[in-house]
Scaffold this motif. Structure first.
Motif, PDB file in Angstrom:
ATOM      1  N   VAL A  45      44.215  38.436  37.446  1.00 49.81           N
ATOM      2  CA  VAL A  45      42.884  37.279  36.720  1.00 49.81           C
ATOM      3  C   VAL A  45      43.547  35.867  37.701  1.00 49.81           C
ATOM      4  CG1 VAL A  45      42.635  37.650  34.535  1.00 49.81           C
ATOM      5  CG2 VAL A  45      44.915  36.641  35.134  1.00 49.81           C
ATOM      6  N   ALA A  46      44.743  35.828  38.411  1.00 46.30           N
ATOM      7  CA  ALA A  46      45.293  34.940  39.547  1.00 46.30           C
ATOM      8  C   ALA A  46      44.398  35.075  40.527  1.00 46.30           C
ATOM      9  CB  ALA A  46      47.080  35.475  39.776  1.00 46.30           C
ATOM     10  N   LEU A  47      43.367  35.664  40.767  1.00 47.95           N
ATOM     11  CA  LEU A  47      42.120  35.833  42.511  1.00 47.95           C
ATOM     12  C   LEU A  47      41.103  35.125  42.283  1.00 47.95           C
ATOM     13  CD1 LEU A  47      43.138  39.612  43.911  1.00 47.95           C
ATOM     14  CD2 LEU A  47      44.453  37.233  44.147  1.00 47.95           C
ATOM     15  N   TYR A  48      41.443  34.918  40.774  1.00 47.61           N
ATOM     16  CA  TYR A  48      40.194  34.402  40.659  1.00 47.61           C
ATOM     17  C   TYR A  48      39.710  32.997  39.175  1.00 47.61           C
ATOM     18  CZ  TYR A  48      38.878  37.780  36.875  1.00 47.61           C
ATOM     19  OH  TYR A  48      39.159  38.486  35.562  1.00 47.61           O
ATOM     20  N   LYS A  49      38.867  32.593  39.426  1.00 51.59           N
ATOM     21  CA  LYS A  49      39.123  31.325  38.043  1.00 51.59           C
ATOM     22  C   LYS A  49      38.640  32.666  36.723  1.00 51.59           C
ATOM     23  CE  LYS A  49      36.348  27.654  36.253  1.00 51.59           C
ATOM     24  NZ  LYS A  49      35.199  26.363  36.333  1.00 51.59           N
ATOM     25  N   PRO A  50      39.736  31.674  35.898  1.00 52.95           N
ATOM     26  CA  PRO A  50      38.932  33.018  34.800  1.00 52.95           C
ATOM     27  C   PRO A  50      37.599  32.418  33.962  1.00 52.95           C
ATOM     28  CG  PRO A  50      40.854  31.604  34.315  1.00 52.95           C
ATOM     29  CD  PRO A  50      40.699  31.164  35.212  1.00 52.95           C
ATOM     30  N   ILE A  51      36.952  33.793  33.081  1.00 50.76           N
ATOM     31  CA  ILE A  51      35.384  34.106  33.186  1.00 50.76           C
ATOM     32  C   ILE A  51      35.473  33.679  31.714  1.00 50.76           C
ATOM     33  CG2 ILE A  51      33.168  34.936  33.372  1.00 50.76           C
ATOM     34  CD1 ILE A  51      34.520  37.153  35.516  1.00 50.76           C
ATOM     35  N   ARG A  52      35.530  32.818  31.285  1.00 55.05           N
ATOM     36  CA  ARG A  52      35.437  31.811  29.387  1.00 55.05           C
ATOM     37  C   ARG A  52      34.037  32.267  29.397  1.00 55.05           C
ATOM     38  NH1 ARG A  52      40.233  30.576  27.818  1.00 55.05           N
ATOM     39  NH2 ARG A  52      39.204  28.942  26.253  1.00 55.05           N
ATOM     40  N   ALA A 104      33.470  37.586  42.529  1.00 51.70           N
ATOM     41  CA  ALA A 104      33.902  38.478  43.215  1.00 51.70           C
ATOM     42  C   ALA A 104      34.123  37.432  44.645  1.00 51.70           C
ATOM     43  CB  ALA A 104      32.593  39.306  43.345  1.00 51.70           C
ATOM     44  N   MET A 105      33.102  36.383  45.091  1.00 53.27           N
ATOM     45  CA  MET A 105      33.320  35.410  46.598  1.00 53.27           C
ATOM     46  C   MET A 105      34.842  35.061  46.597  1.00 53.27           C
ATOM     47  SD  MET A 105      30.451  36.446  47.933  1.00 53.27           S
ATOM     48  CE  MET A 105      31.289  35.587  49.389  1.00 53.27           C
ATOM     49  N   GLU A 106      35.637  35.227  45.720  1.00 51.76           N
ATOM     50  CA  GLU A 106      36.533  34.269  45.464  1.00 51.76           C
ATOM     51  C   GLU A 106      37.795  35.082  46.279  1.00 51.76           C
ATOM     52  OE1 GLU A 106      36.832  32.733  40.739  1.00 51.76           O
ATOM     53  OE2 GLU A 106      35.152  31.653  41.645  1.00 51.76           O
ATOM     54  N   VAL A 107      37.702  36.309  45.116  1.00 51.93           N
ATOM     55  CA  VAL A 107      38.574  37.100  45.369  1.00 51.93           C
ATOM     56  C   VAL A 107      38.154  37.668  46.571  1.00 51.93           C
ATOM     57  CG1 VAL A 107      39.024  39.784  45.393  1.00 51.93           C
ATOM     58  CG2 VAL A 107      38.195  38.718  43.019  1.00 51.93           C
ATOM     59  N   LEU A 108      36.804  37.220  47.478  1.00 52.99           N
ATOM     60  CA  LEU A 108      37.071  37.863  48.550  1.00 52.99           C
ATOM     61  C   LEU A 108      37.809  36.927  49.574  1.00 52.99           C
ATOM     62  CD1 LEU A 108      33.787  39.328  49.086  1.00 52.99           C
ATOM     63  CD2 LEU A 108      36.140  40.789  49.173  1.00 52.99           C
ATOM     64  N   ALA A 109      37.572  35.654  49.013  1.00 49.19           N
ATOM     65  CA  ALA A 109      38.048  34.863  50.166  1.00 49.19           C
ATOM     66  C   ALA A 109      39.707  34.283  49.840  1.00 49.19           C
ATOM     67  CB  ALA A 109      37.338  33.051  49.244  1.00 49.19           C
ATOM     68  N   VAL A 110      40.195  34.745  48.738  1.00 49.33           N
ATOM     69  CA  VAL A 110      42.033  34.923  48.547  1.00 49.33           C
ATOM     70  C   VAL A 110      42.293  36.170  49.563  1.00 49.33           C
ATOM     71  CG1 VAL A 110      43.152  35.120  47.258  1.00 49.33           C
ATOM     72  CG2 VAL A 110      41.585  34.435  46.166  1.00 49.33           C
ATOM     73  N   ARG A 111      41.288  37.302  49.836  1.00 50.16           N
ATOM     74  CA  ARG A 111      42.108  38.535  50.070  1.00 50.16           C
ATOM     75  C   ARG A 111      41.547  38.037  52.530  1.00 50.16           C
ATOM     76  NH1 ARG A 111      43.382  43.152  48.100  1.00 50.16           N
ATOM     77  NH2 ARG A 111      44.486  42.808  46.405  1.00 50.16           N
ATOM     78  N   PRO A 124      36.635  55.835  31.796  1.00 50.96           N
ATOM     79  CA  PRO A 124      36.047  55.416  32.756  1.00 50.96           C
ATOM     80  C   PRO A 124      35.838  56.678  33.682  1.00 50.96           C
ATOM     81  CG  PRO A 124      38.380  54.197  32.230  1.00 50.96           C
ATOM     82  CD  PRO A 124      38.512  55.309  31.999  1.00 50.96           C
ATOM     83  N   ALA A 125      34.057  55.935  34.151  1.00 52.94           N
ATOM     84  CA  ALA A 125      34.142  57.351  35.733  1.00 52.94           C
ATOM     85  C   ALA A 125      34.410  56.062  36.660  1.00 52.94           C
ATOM     86  CB  ALA A 125      32.717  57.162  35.104  1.00 52.94           C
ATOM     87  N   GLY A 126      34.823  57.623  37.766  1.00 53.89           N
ATOM     88  CA  GLY A 126      35.310  57.020  38.784  1.00 53.89           C
ATOM     89  C   GLY A 126      36.202  56.572  39.154  1.00 53.89           C
ATOM     90  N   SER A 127      35.663  56.002  40.113  1.00 53.30           N
ATOM     91  CA  SER A 127      37.669  54.613  40.038  1.00 53.30           C
ATOM     92  C   SER A 127      37.725  53.308  40.537  1.00 53.30           C
ATOM     93  CB  SER A 127      38.238  55.767  41.888  1.00 53.30           C
ATOM     94  OG  SER A 127      37.453  54.945  42.721  1.00 53.30           O
ATOM     95  N   MET A 128      38.559  52.691  40.317  1.00 52.42           N
ATOM     96  CA  MET A 128      38.479  51.059  39.523  1.00 52.42           C
ATOM     97  C   MET A 128      39.561  50.163  40.002  1.00 52.42           C
ATOM     98  SD  MET A 128      37.366  49.832  36.033  1.00 52.42           S
ATOM     99  CE  MET A 128      38.992  50.414  34.698  1.00 52.42           C
ATOM    100  N   TRP A 129      39.488  49.217  40.987  1.00 53.20           N
ATOM    101  CA  TRP A 129      40.954  48.257  40.560  1.00 53.20           C
ATOM    102  C   TRP A 129      40.398  46.946  39.601  1.00 53.20           C
ATOM    103  CZ3 TRP A 129      40.945  43.860  44.804  1.00 53.20           C
ATOM    104  CH2 TRP A 129      42.293  42.764  43.944  1.00 53.20           C
ATOM    105  N   ARG A 130      41.034  46.714  38.732  1.00 51.09           N
ATOM    106  CA  ARG A 130      41.162  45.094  37.345  1.00 51.09           C
ATOM    107  C   ARG A 130      41.456  44.842  38.721  1.00 51.09           C
ATOM    108  NH1 ARG A 130      42.352  46.936  31.327  1.00 51.09           N
ATOM    109  NH2 ARG A 130      41.635  44.977  30.783  1.00 51.09           N
ATOM    110  N   VAL A 131      41.080  43.552  38.906  1.00 49.85           N
ATOM    111  CA  VAL A 131      41.134  42.549  39.681  1.00 49.85           C
ATOM    112  C   VAL A 131      42.360  41.713  39.476  1.00 49.85           C
ATOM    113  CG1 VAL A 131      40.465  40.775  40.801  1.00 49.85           C
ATOM    114  CG2 VAL A 131      39.000  43.048  41.060  1.00 49.85           C
TER     115      VAL A 131
END
Length: 255
Positions: free
Chosen positions: A209-216, A148-155, A200-207
């Motif tokens: 994968v280029a915006l963060y390190k793959p979560i292996r 999540a922090m990687e995404v905020l940094a990229v943005r 899915p309930a609510g609303s969402m954005w599928r981030v």
């Protein structure tokens, strides 16, 4: 369509996992499960028992916290981590069995709100100023929080949104903050908001994968479980196609 528990058990038998029971006595193993994988693992527990005779005692939480507990002597026998770094670190430090780690799933980060229509398909809401609280998992201990922090940094939003962050101990707690309305939106795992056969309930954005390190996400046999047929059977089961089908149904990719 989701695979029924009975179908999973029968398919596992075809893979030969039932042979484990014939040679050994059924046992119970203590498994540390990354918070994001709690629901899929709970769904897999009964088919695993039906196939092998072994039972699972599951504990879910933040991967970083599990690391500290394992190093301190916690009796976990298998770790299902939310990253691939912690299992390797445990191997290097002598707390896990060399060569036993493998990727059982690749996680997907999403920005989610319990309110329909609140999160747009591009995540532009992050820069909109239309919210007061953004929930994330602790980036020091939880891989989804680091992502999540990687995404905020990229943005370019780290400084602007830091005062609005509500930090949970794990991604499960971050999800809880959003679900209860204590935060308008948050970064969570896709598996927490997109269960098989349910919209899915609510609303969402599928981030992307280029915006963060793959979560292996790696599984590893801990030294406490070394030599236990039940622990070996679980690691084998997670690699099987029936188990992987369930894992994919929760939005994960195969490693």
């Amino acid at each position: 369509m989701p695979i029924a528990v009975a179908q999973l058990a029968r398919a596992a038998g075809c893979l030969g996992l039932m042979a484990v029971v014939g040679a050994t006595q059924a046992d119970e193993i203590l498994v540390a499960v990354a918070a994001n994988f709690a629901a899929p693992m709970a769904r897999l527990a009964d088919p695993f028992t039906a196939a092998t005779g072994h039972t699972l005692k599951l504990a879910s939480g933040a991967t970083g916290k599990f690391y500290s507990q394992i190093v301190a002597g916690a009796p976990f026998e298998v770790l299902l981590s939310a990253d691939d770094e912690t299992p390797q670190r445990l191997i290097t430090e002598g707390h896990a069995v060399a060569g036993s780690a493998f990727t059982y799933a690749v996680g997907q980060l999403v920005l989610w709100s319990a309110t329909p229509g609140f999160v747009d398909a591009q995540g532009a809401v992050l820069a909109s100023g239309r919210f007061q609280k953004l929930a994330i998992a602790n980036p020091k201990t939880a891989p989804y929080g680091r992502a999540a922090m990687e995404v905020l940094a990229v943005r370019g939003l780290t400084a602007a949104l830091s005062p609005k962050l509500v930090t949970g101990e794990s991604v499960a707690q971050a999800h809880q903050f959003v679900a209860t309305g204590n935060a308008e939106l948050g970064f969570v795992a896709l598996s927490q908001v997109s269960a098989p056969s349910k919209a899915p309930a609510g609303s969402m954005w599928r981030v992307p994968v280029a915006l963060y390190k793959p979560i292996r996400q790696d599984a590893v046999l801990l030294k406490t479980g070394a030599g236990k047929p039940a622990a070996a059977a679980l690691l084998q089961w997670l690699r099987s196609e029936p188990a992987q089908a369930v894992i994919r149904s929760y939005g994960y990719e195969r490693g």
